[in-house]
Design a protein around this motif. Structure first.
Motif: not given
Length: 261
Positions: A81-88, A100-101, A105-118
């Motif tokens: 997901k791009s930053i634009q998609e996270q914003r949307d 920029g690469p 990253i921002y516009y990310v939830s705590w729950n999404e961080c857990q998905e990444l971490i898993a």
């Protein structure tokens, strides 16, 4: 023979009394700096009530903390997901505040961080040190690592270590452009707020060893302030909170490698 025994005993005593420096870790594009165990004063008597009481906290085991905030390129690579998609996902009408690469990253939830971490714990299971896992840092781990830095003082030029409202042009900037603290961590102050693993509440004054925050609650803690805050908010004890499923224009994260529960 006696000389050999004496030398062996001396070496054994030396290593038993000396905390050996552990190496930093590299997992693909993610660099983690070693943070040795120790004690520190957590909180501040000069801040709001949720930053009190000040008490000595023990971090009982070494851990590693990411050198940089997690970037937009890393999020795209692992989560597609791009930053634009996270914003949307938050609100298509909201603005982008630094793209920029190498921007965090921002516009990310705590729950999404857990998905990444898993996902990362599965990918790098064989490379993570035994008895450890990838996670968000606890508030205590984050503040302890931040205090390796020279805490901002009246005569300090904060602009050498942080992006804040006095120099940010109202947006996030590429990670690592400001000076690191003595443990090699960049952007601990400013740029974007960073999610922590803890639920948010007032401190438990009796939780003095590896505190992890309350066991119940719907909101999660964040640390470090951002490009949006003033210089007065850039200090190690500063706290904030947000809903675990919420997304903000100035809230990101950095990863840690911490002892398993």
């Amino acid at each position: 023979m006696k000389r050999v025994i004496i030398i062996f005993v001396f070496i054994s005593l030396f290593f038993s009394c000396t905390s050996l420096q552990q190496p930093d870790l590299q997992l693909a594009s993610m660099e983690f700096k070693h943070i040795p165990k120790g004690e520190f004063d957590m909180g501040t008597a000069k801040g709001s009530s949720d930053q009190q009481p000040v008490r000595e906290i023990t971090i009982s085991q070494d851990f590693w903390l990411a050198k940089f905030e997690f970037t937009q390129a890393q999020w795209l690579g692992y989560m597609n997901k791009s930053i634009q998609e996270q914003r949307d996902l938050a609100n298509p009408d909201w603005s982008l505040r630094g793209v920029g690469p190498h921007h965090p990253i921002y516009y990310v939830s705590w729950n999404e961080c857990q998905e990444l971490i898993a996902k990362l714990n599965r990918y790098y299971a064989k490379e993570i040190p035994s008895g450890y896992k990838i996670a968000l840092p606890t508030e205590a781990q984050w503040e302890y690592a931040c205090q390796a830095n020279y805490s901002p003082k009246p005569l300090m030029d904060l602009s050498t270590i942080a992006w804040f409202d006095g120099n940010s042009d109202e947006q996030a900037h590429p990670v690592g452009k400001k000076n690191a603290n003595r443990w090699g961590l960049h952007d601990m102050y400013g740029n974007v707020w960073e999610w922590c693993s803890d639920r948010y509440d007032h401190y438990d004054a009796n939780e003095l060893i590896d505190p992890k925050g309350p066991e119940t609650g719907k909101v999660r803690s964040s640390r470090g302030a951002s490009w949006h805050e003033g210089a007065g908010d850039c200090y190690s004890a500063k706290r904030d909170w947000y809903s675990a499923d919420g997304r903000l224009y100035n809230l990101g994260f950095r990863l840690a490698i911490v002892p398993k529960d």
